[in-house]
Scaffold this motif. Structure first.
Motif, mmCIF file in Angstrom:
data_model
loop_
_atom_site.group_PDB
_atom_site.id
_atom_site.type_symbol
_atom_site.label_atom_id
_atom_site.label_comp_id
_atom_site.label_asym_id
_atom_site.label_seq_id
_atom_site.Cartn_x
_atom_site.Cartn_y
_atom_site.Cartn_z
ATOM 1 N N UNK A 54 0.826 -1.208 0.000
ATOM 2 C CA UNK A 54 0.000 0.000 0.000
ATOM 3 C C UNK A 54 0.864 1.264 0.000
ATOM 4 N N UNK A 55 1.971 1.234 0.743
ATOM 5 C CA UNK A 55 2.894 2.369 0.740
ATOM 6 C C UNK A 55 3.473 2.583 -0.645
ATOM 7 N N UNK A 56 3.795 1.483 -1.319
ATOM 8 C CA UNK A 56 4.371 1.574 -2.668
ATOM 9 C C UNK A 56 3.376 2.221 -3.634
ATOM 10 N N UNK A 57 2.118 1.794 -3.556
ATOM 11 C CA UNK A 57 1.077 2.383 -4.410
ATOM 12 C C UNK A 57 0.894 3.860 -4.079
ATOM 13 N N UNK A 58 0.972 4.191 -2.795
ATOM 14 C CA UNK A 58 0.838 5.580 -2.363
ATOM 15 C C UNK A 58 1.943 6.447 -2.970
ATOM 16 N N UNK A 59 3.168 5.925 -2.997
ATOM 17 C CA UNK A 59 4.293 6.671 -3.572
ATOM 18 C C UNK A 59 4.082 6.879 -5.070
ATOM 19 N N UNK A 60 3.545 5.866 -5.744
ATOM 20 C CA UNK A 60 3.236 6.012 -7.171
ATOM 21 C C UNK A 60 2.208 7.120 -7.374
ATOM 22 N N UNK A 61 1.173 7.107 -6.550
ATOM 23 C CA UNK A 61 0.117 8.126 -6.654
ATOM 24 C C UNK A 61 0.682 9.512 -6.364
ATOM 25 N N UNK A 62 1.519 9.635 -5.334
ATOM 26 C CA UNK A 62 2.132 10.918 -4.993
ATOM 27 C C UNK A 62 2.984 11.424 -6.148
ATOM 28 N N UNK A 63 3.790 10.543 -6.725
ATOM 29 C CA UNK A 63 4.659 10.924 -7.840
ATOM 30 C C UNK A 63 3.842 11.385 -9.034
ATOM 31 N N UNK A 64 2.787 10.643 -9.351
ATOM 32 C CA UNK A 64 1.920 11.026 -10.467
ATOM 33 C C UNK A 64 1.216 12.342 -10.169
ATOM 34 N N UNK A 65 0.794 12.529 -8.924
ATOM 35 C CA UNK A 65 0.136 13.768 -8.541
ATOM 36 C C UNK A 65 1.037 14.979 -8.725
ATOM 37 N N UNK A 66 2.325 14.837 -8.360
ATOM 38 C CA UNK A 66 3.283 15.927 -8.550
ATOM 39 C C UNK A 66 3.424 16.260 -10.028
ATOM 40 N N UNK A 67 3.502 15.220 -10.856
ATOM 41 C CA UNK A 67 3.646 15.428 -12.303
ATOM 42 C C UNK A 67 2.440 16.165 -12.865
ATOM 43 N N UNK A 68 1.244 15.696 -12.536
ATOM 44 C CA UNK A 68 0.027 16.303 -13.088
ATOM 45 C C UNK A 68 -0.161 17.728 -12.588
ATOM 46 N N UNK A 69 0.202 17.975 -11.326
ATOM 47 C CA UNK A 69 0.084 19.329 -10.779
ATOM 48 C C UNK A 69 1.024 20.292 -11.497
ATOM 49 N N UNK A 70 2.287 19.899 -11.599
ATOM 50 C CA UNK A 70 3.288 20.800 -12.163
ATOM 51 C C UNK A 70 3.174 20.938 -13.676
ATOM 52 N N UNK A 71 2.483 19.996 -14.320
ATOM 53 C CA UNK A 71 2.260 20.101 -15.766
ATOM 54 C C UNK A 71 0.914 20.737 -16.087
ATOM 55 N N UNK A 72 0.207 21.181 -15.057
ATOM 56 C CA UNK A 72 -1.123 21.753 -15.254
ATOM 57 C C UNK A 72 -1.047 23.165 -15.819
#
Length: 330
Positions: free
Chosen positions: A286-304
């Motif tokens: 679950x922690x691993x999936x959370x890190x994936x989600x966090x990483x993707x969230x950073x990408x989508x935010x900064x590319x917005x």
């Protein structure tokens, strides 16, 4: 000219791997699995990004184009080098004594990218075979010079230049002709062999993948050139193994691949914050999936789009985003 979705899809995937790799880096020492994943990503993610950058390079020697290069790469570099120095000063005890042209961990790419465009003016006059041969020789030879390191990003400039050249000389047809069932099977075999190799030899110094260290600093003598040659081969094979799987269709997230430079330059703010306060831990799936989600969230935010219009004056020295927004509102 219509945008080719393949490139935006590729940029999005690769910039996610950049962010994800930086997020998990502090955790690799305590986990063999994360170290294998980290080293696998670092074998190809920057080479693949650099290859795409070369694909769109012009190699022009016109004064106006050269001035544009300085505006596009050097001025944002100076701005962000100063901003990150200030950020680290207030969030760590590293102090302010950071040379202007000793780039903070991710900013080397701007210096090298400017240098590759300038080198291309000379290398484009050569045949692809000759130019690539010379570039590889330079990339291997630079490892024997201890004095060349992170200053001015000289080591990485020469080490990764062959990928930029290959991208420049690739045509659209050549790039896409590999996207067949046969080559996808071959790519799976390549990926499997590399992963098995990393698992069997997990203690490969990551310095081989960064391109910023001399062979002496990696405790390797004359064999350093041979090892770098092997790294080149693996990086090229993995890059194309990724490309054969990247779709050419337009998806909902494809548009976020248009502003990956913004992600690259700004994501360090999050990474430093995570590292300073030890906020990221991976103890289970679950922690691993959370890190994936966090990483993707950073990408989508900064590319917005909001981030684009806010930081465009700093990164591109333009205000077209603001102007288009105002026109839409009016």
């Amino acid at each position: 000219m219509k945008r080719e979705p393949f490139f935006d899809n590729a940029r999005l995937i690769l910039i996610f791997l950049v962010v994800f790799g930086h997020v998990i880096q502090p955790l690799t020492e305590g986990s063999e699995l994360l170290m294998v994943l980290y080293q696998f990503i670092y074998f190809f993610h920057m080479p693949a990004i650099i290859l795409i950058s070369g694909f769109f390079a012009k190699g022009s020697s016109e004064p106006a184009y050269l001035l544009k290069l300085l505006q596009k790469f050097i001025i944002p570099y100076i701005i962000f080098q100063t901003l990150y120095t200030a950020y680290y000063y207030f969030t760590t005890d590293s102090g302010w004594n950071v040379p202007l042209f000793e780039p903070h961990w991710s900013l080397w790419f701007l210096l090298s990218l400017c240098s590759w465009h300038l080198l291309l003016i000379i290398f484009k006059k050569m045949t692809p075979k000759m130019g690539l041969t010379i570039a590889v020789i330079l990339g291997i030879a630079v490892g024997y010079i201890d004095q060349i390191g992170q200053m001015y990003s000289l080591s990485r400039t020469f080490v990764f230049f062959p990928f930029f050249l290959v991208g420049y000389w690739l045509s659209m047809d050549q790039l896409f002709k590999w996207k067949t069932f046969r080559y996808r099977l071959i790519s799976l075999a390549v990926i499997s062999v590399v992963l098995i190799g990393i698992i069997l030899y997990p203690n490969i110094p990551s310095g081989w993948l960064f391109g910023s260290s001399s062979y002496a600093s990696l405790d390797t003598g004359m064999l350093g050139g041979l090892i770098r040659g092997c790294v080149y081969l693996i990086s090229f094979l993995l890059s194309f193994s990724l490309y054969v799987w990247i779709p050419r269709k337009q998806f909902i997230l494809t548009q976020f691949g248009e502003q990956t430079l913004y992600v690259y330059l700004l994501h360090g703010i999050f990474i430093q914050f995570f590292r300073e306060y030890n906020m990221i831990q991976i103890n289970n799936g679950f922690d691993f999936i959370f890190v994936i989600v966090i990483s993707l969230g950073i990408v989508l935010l900064l590319a917005s789009h909001p981030v684009f219009i806010s930081f465009q004056p700093i990164i591109e020295l333009k205000t077209t985003g603001w102007k288009q927004r105002n026109e839409q509102l009016n």
